[in-house]
Design a protein around this motif. Structure first.
Motif, mmCIF file in Angstrom:
data_model
loop_
_atom_site.group_PDB
_atom_site.id
_atom_site.type_symbol
_atom_site.label_atom_id
_atom_site.label_comp_id
_atom_site.label_asym_id
_atom_site.label_seq_id
_atom_site.Cartn_x
_atom_site.Cartn_y
_atom_site.Cartn_z
ATOM 1 N N SER A 143 0.849 -1.214 0.000
ATOM 2 C CA SER A 143 0.000 0.000 0.000
ATOM 3 C C SER A 143 0.873 1.249 0.000
ATOM 4 N N ILE A 144 2.036 1.184 0.635
ATOM 5 C CA ILE A 144 2.970 2.326 0.606
ATOM 6 C C ILE A 144 3.485 2.547 -0.815
ATOM 7 N N SER A 145 3.805 1.436 -1.508
ATOM 8 C CA SER A 145 4.316 1.599 -2.888
ATOM 9 C C SER A 145 3.235 2.174 -3.799
ATOM 10 N N THR A 146 1.986 1.827 -3.524
ATOM 11 C CA THR A 146 0.884 2.407 -4.313
ATOM 12 C C THR A 146 0.779 3.907 -4.062
ATOM 13 N N ALA A 147 0.918 4.303 -2.790
ATOM 14 C CA ALA A 147 0.879 5.745 -2.452
ATOM 15 C C ALA A 147 1.994 6.463 -3.192
ATOM 16 N N CYS A 148 3.178 5.853 -3.218
ATOM 17 C CA CYS A 148 4.327 6.498 -3.869
ATOM 18 C C CYS A 148 4.104 6.640 -5.366
ATOM 19 N N LYS A 149 3.471 5.654 -5.996
ATOM 20 C CA LYS A 149 3.193 5.760 -7.430
ATOM 21 C C LYS A 149 2.223 6.910 -7.689
ATOM 22 N N GLN A 150 1.233 7.035 -6.802
ATOM 23 C CA GLN A 150 0.264 8.132 -6.978
ATOM 24 C C GLN A 150 0.956 9.487 -6.799
ATOM 25 N N ILE A 151 1.820 9.571 -5.775
ATOM 26 C CA ILE A 151 2.530 10.841 -5.520
ATOM 27 C C ILE A 151 3.474 11.148 -6.674
ATOM 28 N N VAL A 173 19.678 -3.650 1.583
ATOM 29 C CA VAL A 173 18.940 -2.565 0.930
ATOM 30 C C VAL A 173 18.676 -2.926 -0.531
ATOM 31 N N TYR A 174 17.420 -2.810 -0.928
ATOM 32 C CA TYR A 174 17.006 -3.187 -2.283
ATOM 33 C C TYR A 174 16.457 -1.950 -2.994
ATOM 34 N N VAL A 175 16.771 -1.813 -4.283
ATOM 35 C CA VAL A 175 16.381 -0.641 -5.065
ATOM 36 C C VAL A 175 15.483 -1.073 -6.221
ATOM 37 N N PHE A 176 14.338 -0.396 -6.338
ATOM 38 C CA PHE A 176 13.385 -0.698 -7.401
ATOM 39 C C PHE A 176 13.156 0.578 -8.211
ATOM 40 N N THR A 177 13.072 0.426 -9.519
ATOM 41 C CA THR A 177 12.856 1.579 -10.402
ATOM 42 C C THR A 177 11.483 1.459 -11.049
ATOM 43 N N LEU A 178 10.716 2.570 -11.012
ATOM 44 C CA LEU A 178 9.370 2.529 -11.588
ATOM 45 C C LEU A 178 9.455 2.467 -13.116
ATOM 46 N N ASP A 179 8.802 1.419 -13.673
ATOM 47 C CA ASP A 179 8.698 1.350 -15.127
ATOM 48 C C ASP A 179 7.351 1.966 -15.510
ATOM 49 N N PRO A 180 7.361 3.206 -16.028
ATOM 50 C CA PRO A 180 6.077 3.863 -16.317
ATOM 51 C C PRO A 180 5.286 3.158 -17.404
ATOM 52 N N MET A 181 5.956 2.273 -18.141
ATOM 53 C CA MET A 181 5.245 1.558 -19.214
ATOM 54 C C MET A 181 4.107 0.715 -18.638
ATOM 55 N N TYR A 182 4.337 0.165 -17.430
ATOM 56 C CA TYR A 182 3.229 -0.630 -16.861
ATOM 57 C C TYR A 182 3.077 -0.405 -15.362
ATOM 58 N N GLY A 183 3.662 0.718 -14.897
ATOM 59 C CA GLY A 183 3.372 1.165 -13.533
ATOM 60 C C GLY A 183 3.783 0.207 -12.441
#
Ligand code: P6P
Length: 346
Positions: free
Chosen positions: A36-44, A195-205
């Motif tokens: 749910s936090i990652s969803t909030a971050c995508k919206q922000i 520590v793990y790093v994830f990058t948002l792929d805007p192609m499919y959110g």
């Protein structure tokens, strides 16, 4: 036979969280809270990237408990974060930089995790499209919880219980992370296993795993301080700063990098090495950054990446908060760089 991972294996945050749950590192409730936090971050992220278009730059016309002008996006980001956490049904209490006091989440019916967050740190940079970020930390409920305050608790009793639940030392953190809204949207997370790093792929959110078990270089010749405050620093700190600029026998002076956004300055420090500092000074007796949702989460991440987070004299994670919005000085980054400033300040 174990399936050989395909060369093109994409691991999304969702997949990664399920793997950690299957491994027993986190429980199902934590998986839901982090999702749910990652969803909030995508919206922000989408709000921030379109702020000038949707008239979301500028000030809200109100001030927060810190006495800072609230930007429109501060308010909106806080609502997005709070709503996502409420609808997760697994959050018991939330504490936000934008809320005067921590609040109990009525919708929570199981899990009851405690989430502290700064929904949009560095928001003064929004109008100039400089990177900003959301920071969060997750705790288990403290021992004395809702159950201890009887049937019909008064509002003060509930608030007191909430404060007790969020005022935990960073050493109690179960998870911490941030989302940086920059040239890429980067979600950084630790659940205590690195520590793990994830990058948002805007192609499919979706957030896609792009780095795992990040290690901060043990030293680094980059310092990230607001030197505009130099005249207000104490002499020991001035000597430290002067030493960074005097190449001495090492021959190579440090580089200064400061964008005035903690998440951006921290992320660069974590990947390239060096030190980020926000010292106390004559104006800000305890520095500017807040312990609960800035210094402690960032220090937990730094330690998980083999770095260090200090208030100049002690480990940030050992500090027991006495109030929700308390400030502490912060020196965070490469072990050798943080130990160097601690020696000067001893
Ligand atoms: P200064 C932003 O307001 C913030 O909280 C951090 O993101 C940032 O590192 C710091 O304050 C910048 O403060 O006093 O240098 O402008």
């Amino acid at each position: 036979a174990k399936r050989k991972p395909s060369s093109y294996e994409i691991i999304t945050l969702t997949t990664w969280l399920l793997k950690q749950e299957q491994a027993g590192t986190i429980d199902g409730e934590m998986t839901i809270v982090l999702s749910s936090i990652s969803t909030a971050c995508k919206q922000i992220a989408s709000l921030v990237q379109r702020a000038p278009i949707s008239n979301l730059t500028g000030v809200q016309g109100a001030t927060n408990v810190q006495g800072e002008d609230q930007k429109k996006l501060d308010v909106v980001s806080n609502e997005v974060f709070s709503n996502c956490l409420r609808s997760s049904g697994r959050t018991g209490v939330i504490a936000s930089e934008e809320e005067d006091v921590p609040v109990a989440v009525e919708e929570s019916y199981s899990g009851n995790y405690i989430v502290v967050f700064d929904p949009l740190d560095g928001s003064s940079n929004i109008d100039a499209a400089v990177s900003t970020g959301s920071i969060f930390g997750i705790y288990s409920p403290a021992d004395e919880c809702l159950a201890d305050i009887g049937e019909n608790p008064t509002l003060d009793q509930v608030t007191e219980m909430c404060v007790v639940n969020v005022c935990q030392p960073g050493s109690n953190l179960l998870a911490a992370g941030y989302c940086m809204y920059s040239s890429s949207v980067i979600f950084v997370l630790t659940i205590g296993t690195g520590v793990y790093v994830f990058t948002l792929d805007p192609m499919y959110g979706e957030f896609v795993l792009t780095q795992e078990k990040v290690q901060i270089p043990k030293s680094g010749k980059i310092y990230s301080f607001n030197e505009g405050n130099y005249a207000l620093w104490d002499d020991k700190l001035k000597s430290y700063m002067d030493s960074l600029k005097d190449p001495g026998t090492s021959g190579k002076p440090y580089s200064a990098r400061y964008i005035g956004s903690l998440v951006g300055d921290f992320h660069r420090t974590m990947l390239y090495g060096g030190i980020y500092g926000y010292p106390r000074d004559q104006k800000s007796k305890n520095g500017k950054l807040r312990l609960l949702y800035e210094c402690a989460p960032m220090s937990f991440i730094a330690e998980q990446a083999g770095g260090k987070g200090s208030d100049g004299h002690q480990r940030v994670l050992d500090i027991i908060p006495t109030e929700v919005h308390q400030r502490v000085p912060l020196y965070v980054g490469s072990v050798e760089e943080v130990e160097k400033v601690e020696k000067f300040l001893a």
